[in-house]
Write a protein that holds these residues in place. Structure first.
Motif, PDB file in Angstrom:
ATOM      1  N   SER A  30     -19.186  -4.314  11.614  1.00  0.00           N
ATOM      2  CA  SER A  30     -19.684  -4.889  10.364  1.00  0.00           C
ATOM      3  C   SER A  30     -18.810  -6.017   9.829  1.00  0.00           C
ATOM      4  N   LEU A  31     -17.495  -5.911  10.062  1.00  0.00           N
ATOM      5  CA  LEU A  31     -16.535  -6.859   9.490  1.00  0.00           C
ATOM      6  C   LEU A  31     -15.653  -7.449  10.603  1.00  0.00           C
ATOM      7  N   PRO A  32     -16.258  -8.212  11.527  1.00  0.00           N
ATOM      8  CA  PRO A  32     -15.500  -8.678  12.699  1.00  0.00           C
ATOM      9  C   PRO A  32     -14.316  -9.578  12.356  1.00  0.00           C
ATOM     10  N   TYR A  33     -14.432 -10.411  11.336  1.00  0.00           N
ATOM     11  CA  TYR A  33     -13.298 -11.273  10.984  1.00  0.00           C
ATOM     12  C   TYR A  33     -12.134 -10.430  10.471  1.00  0.00           C
ATOM     13  N   ALA A  34     -12.413  -9.526   9.559  1.00  0.00           N
ATOM     14  CA  ALA A  34     -11.355  -8.665   9.020  1.00  0.00           C
ATOM     15  C   ALA A  34     -10.721  -7.848  10.144  1.00  0.00           C
TER      16      ALA A  34
END
Length: 128
Positions: A30-34
Motif C-alpha cells: 500500500s505504501l511502497p515509497y514509505a
C-alpha cells in the motif's frame, strides 16, 4: 485511506487478530515509497554499523510525502515495522525518518527532543 486492504486480510481482521507478516505485506504493497525509504535506511544502518541512519531527502511528490506521513503517524504501522526490522523509528518534519539500532537508546532520545526538532527546521520545510 492509508492502506489498500485485500479481502482476505479484512476477513482475517473480522475473525480475530491479524498476524504481523500479513499486516507488513499490506503496508509494503500500500505504501511502497514509505517502505522503500525505511527498508533502505535499515540496510544502510546494518551495512555501516552506525547507531542510526536517517533520510534527509524530501520525497519526490506529495503522494510520496503522504505515504511517509500516514505510515509513521500510525502506531500500528510504526510498531509493526519496528518489530519486522528490529529497529526503533523516529520522525521529524515531513520526511526525516530515522532508523535506530535497539541499543542506540541515547541517540534515539536525542533525536526526539524538542531541541533536535528545532535545530532540524529550515525555511524550505515550512510547508512540507
Amino acid at each position: 485511506m492509508s492502506l489498500t486492504v485485500p479481502n482476505d486480510l479484512l476477513d482475517q481482521a473480522r475473525a480475530g487478530e491479524v498476524d504481523d507478516a500479513a499486516f507488513i505485506a499490506c503496508v509494503r504493497e500500500s505504501l511502497p515509497y514509505a517502505w522503500s525509504v525505511i527498508s533502505e535506511l535499515v540496510q544502510h544502518r546494518d551495512r555501516t554499523g552506525a547507531e542510526f541512519a536517517d533520510n534527509q531527502v524530501p520525497p519526490p511528490s506529495e503522494e510520496a510525502r503522504g505515504q511517509l506521513l500516514r505510515c509513521l503517524a500510525s502506531d500500528a504501522m510504526r510498531g509493526a515495522l519496528e518489530r519486522h526490522f528490529s529497529v526503533r523509528l523516529a520522525f521529524q518534519n515531513c520526511h526525516r525518518v530515522a532508523v535506530f539500532a535497539p541499543s542506540a537508546a541515547d541517540a534515539w532520545r536525542e533525536f526526539v527532543t524538542p531541541r533536535a526538532q528545532i535545530l532540524n527546521q529550515k525555511p524550505e520545510l515550512v510547508d512540507c
